[in-house]
Design an enzyme around this catalytic site. Structure first.
Site: not given
Length: 795
Positions: A684, A727
């Protein structure tokens, strides 16, 4: 100066040597021996062929297969070989009669068998008057040994009493005693007959003491056995008399009580049949038998387990909602699931199966305490088992009763503690289960957490089915990766990602501060926390998904204030944001955007961790070199591949970025992810690395308020990632205002709390060009960087 070799007289006998491992042969005595080593067999054959005697000598270390002179005792016995027998396995058995003691002087031959020069040491035959008392003492002690020891034949004393020679008597007595090899060799080494007789007299005295003690113990044991048998017969007679008189003895009364407990326990038919069989078996077992305690303990477990007792569920949804809100702030998804279960249970009654919920989230978000609140809301009993560090399958299923000290597993033990068949059962830290040679506990849990099987759960100790279908299981874990897929499939997973700042603030005001004041003996009028102080503690002194550290910091402030109150010093009435440093020291964390200003080559990414989300920085720098790529920061293989993909994409866009040809061949690129002591992995961070590379090449700074996540392909596409909720919470905690995410993750924004969605501007992207447009600021005045041979980056 060289050593002179000791001269050996030429008239001394040279004889074959047979080493033996654990035997000492004495003169005048017949001793059977067996040898298998080739050198020993050849020595015996040589002696039989030439009618020679051999020297029998013991080894110092029985484990040596090819002994040398230093491996043998110095004193041996010259013996004549009698009959020889060859065994099918190659062993040679023979009978030897000792002749005299000999001392080994030197080995003259080693192959094919040992030959040694020996010095004969005959016993002195002088008769002395002073020998008579010692001989009589030895005979008297030996007579006691013969009478006390079952291993010494009775005719041994007769043979000893007919021996006139003191040395021969000592050797004969030694041969009949069970002595160690060193003690036997010590007797053989003693050449003087009187010294030898004194030594065996001392040994005999110790042996007689040991044998007398053994005889005394045996007599006591025999008396106890006789007493037990006598008591048994008397007890049987007493039973017969009581039966004739119509009286009930205590044992019969106890059996009747046990039978009544079994019949009134409410256990199913199979368990009832097993329990009655055990009661009947207990009635015929003698009271002194150790089996009595085993059977009695088993019956205690069967009769004390809850087989049918259960608590009545409180199906008042409004009350349950109020209880959950009073104990926990937020966590709406979990609360809705519990209220849905109560509503369906109210409609479907007993046909509804209890759900198996799995709360997954970072530490400190309230997973275990949430289970206690659910039990309170439903009116059920609450029990908990910690699975952290459990490595033995028997901890779940129990031990079989064949083992000493066997017990049921933790499931059955906890059910007895609960006292009902429908408690709320929390299995804590299921991701911390271990596995080793004792079995796999997670496999044993498959039956426990399967509604199709747990109605007849099998515990090895109980050995009868037990119904767990009415239990409401709540499982907690920090991460699901270590949980086997088969076990994960049996549970309904509910994620608890963590709290946002506003939720933490409300939790501190409603729960943590009153709790800490109460635990530290302070009243609300003695100490108050300003809202700004709590917000600063959350931002600058803790960085977590839960509230555990926040509670610790509040507790630390309460302790310091409590000390001031006790010392009658001037204690503050309120803790303000400005006074926090007096109690907690300087701030531990920097709050705000990840970077203090817009910088070139420094991008902010967002990572998922076991304790929630966290921000990471990616730094890129160029140096003159040969086109090498350096990656530092303890990166995993997947993250290294993402960096390589980001570099390949950037190189493919060199013309659009205005990079001179051959620049990458003359330049070394270094990508570093700070916090190098922490391992990092995952795809990511791909667009974060590509953004930092493009910023360094174009000299355009990256906006400090922007964070991003997404995987990059070689053509610049942005692929979806996982853990978006965690996140986004991490970015919100850090003061980020713009969050770049993959377009395909836009649907996951529904799980992000509403306050976070309002505070952050989410920018979905599909291509890397969209990321560059949002993340990079306007280019400053042209300032080309030099690389390689001093050439410019710019065309």
């Amino acid at each position: 100066m060289p050593r002179r070799r000791k001269r050996v007289p030429e008239d001394l006998p040279i004889l074959p040597v047979v080493p033996v491992r654990d035997t000492v042969v004495f003169p005048h005595l017949l001793t059977p021996l067996a040898v298998r080593r080739s050198r020993s067999v050849k020595a015996v054959e040589e002696a039989m062929t030439h009618n020679h005697t051999v020297v029998i000598v013991a080894q110092r270390n029985p484990g040596v297969d090819e002994p040398q002179i230093q491996d043998l005792f110095q004193m041996g016995t010259e013996a004549v070989i009698g009959r020889v027998f060859r065994m099918p396995d190659g062993t040679v058995s023979f009978l030897v009669q000792g002749q005299r003691r000999v001392r080994l002087l030197d080995l003259t031959q080693q192959d094919p068998y040992l030959v040694a020069t020996v010095l004969p040491l005959p016993d002195s035959t002088d008769a002395q008057e002073e020998n008579v008392p010692l001989v009589r003492a030895v005979l008297a002690l030996f007579e006691k040994c013969v009478k006390l020891s079952p291993n010494i034949p009775e005719d041994a004393y007769v043979a000893a009493s007919n021996v006139n020679d003191p040395g021969w008597l000592a050797d004969l007595v030694t041969s009949h005693l069970a002595l160690a090899l060193d003690q036997r060799q010590e007797i053989l080494d003693t050449v003087d007959p009187m010294e030898r007789l004194q030594l065996i007299c001392t040994i005999l005295a110790k042996e007689v003491d040991v044998l007398e003690l053994q005889s005394k113990i045996h007599s006591q044991v025999q008396q106890e056995v006789d007493k037990s048998q006598r008591e048994y017969f008397l007890r049987e007679q007493l039973k017969a008399i009581q039966k004739e008189l119509g009286e009930i003895d205590p044992q019969t009364r106890e059996m009747n009580d046990l039978r009544h407990k079994v019949e009134s326990s409410g256990m199913p038919e199979a368990a009832m049949k097993k329990a009655i069989e055990e009661v009947e078996r207990l009635a015929v077992i003698p009271a002194a038998s150790p089996e009595v305690s085993v059977v009695r303990t088993y019956l205690d477990w069967l009769t004390t387990l809850p087989w049918s007792a259960q608590t009545e569920d409180i199906l008042d949804i409004k009350r349950a909602s109020r209880v959950l809100d009073e104990n926990h702030f937020g966590l709406q998804k979990v609360k809705e699931r519990i209220l849905e279960y109560l509503a369906v249970r109210k409609l479907a009654a007993a046909e509804m199966r209890s759900p198996i919920l799995c709360f997954v989230g970072p530490p400190g978000v309230g997973k275990t305490s949430l289970g206690r609140s659910i039990a309170q809301a439903m009116g059920r009993k609450f029990v908990r088992v910690s699975l952290g560090g459990v490595r033995d399958e028997a901890e779940i299923r129990g031990h079989r009763r064949t083992y000493i000290g066997a017990l049921p597993g933790r499931i059955i033990q906890t059910m007895r503690t609960a006292g009902s068949i429908n408690p709320l059962f929390v299995l804590d830290e299921i991701d911390k289960l271990g596995i080793d040679f004792r079995g796999d506990p997670s496999s044993a849990l498959l039956e426990v957490l399967d509604p199709e099987q747990n109605y007849a759960f099998s515990d090895h100790y109980l050995d009868v089915p037990y119904d767990l279908s009415k239990v409401m299981f709540v499982v907690t874990a920090n991460i699901l990766d270590p949980v086997p897929p088969a076990l994960r499939d049996r549970m309904e997973v509910i994620e608890l990602p963590g709290y946002i700042e506003e939720e933490k603030l409300r939790i501190a005001e409603l729960f943590l501060v009153p709790k800490q004041l109460r635990e530290h003996g302070l009243r609300a009028e003695q100490l108050a926390f300003a809202r700004s102080a709590l917000r600063r503690v959350i931002r600058e002194y803790t960085r977590e998904a839960g509230v555990r550290n926040l509670e610790r910091e509040i507790g630390a402030i309460c302790r310091k204030v409590a000390r001031l109150v006790v010392e009658k010093d001037k204690a503050p009435r309120e803790v303000s944001a400005q006074s926090l440093s007096r109690y907690l020291g300087p701030p531990k964390h920097h709050w705000g955007a990840a970077e203090e200003r817009d910088e070139i080559g420094v991008a902010t990414g967002v990572a998922w961790t076991e304790t929630g989300g966290d921000l990471i920085s990616v730094e890129v720098t160029f140096m003159e070199g040969k086109g090498n790529l350096s990656l530092t920061g303890q990166l995993g293989d997947v993250m290294k591949e993402s960096a390589q993909a980001a570099l390949s994409y950037t190189r493919s866009r060199a013309d659009q970025l205005g990079v001179a040809g051959g620049f990458f061949d003359r330049t070394d690129i270094h990508i570093h992810v700070p916090a190098g002591a922490i391992p990092k992995d995952g795809p990511s961070a791909g667009i974060t690395m590509a953004t930092a590379l493009i910023s360094t090449l174009t000299r355009r700074p990256i906006r400090r308020e922007v964070a991003m996540t997404g995987e990059i392909t070689l053509r610049g596409r942005v692929l979806p990632i996982g853990g978006l909720k965690e996140k986004a919470l991490a970015a919100h905690r850090a003061g980020i205002t713009v969050f770049i995410l993959p377009k395909k993750n836009e649907k996951d924004l529904a799980e992000v709390p509403r306050d976070v969605r309002r505070a952050l501007r989410f920018v979905p992207v599909e291509m890397m060009d969209d990321v560059v447009e949002v993340a990079l600021a306007e280019a400053p005045a042209p300032e080309p960087i030099k690389a390689g041979m001093g050439s410019s980056v710019w065309n």
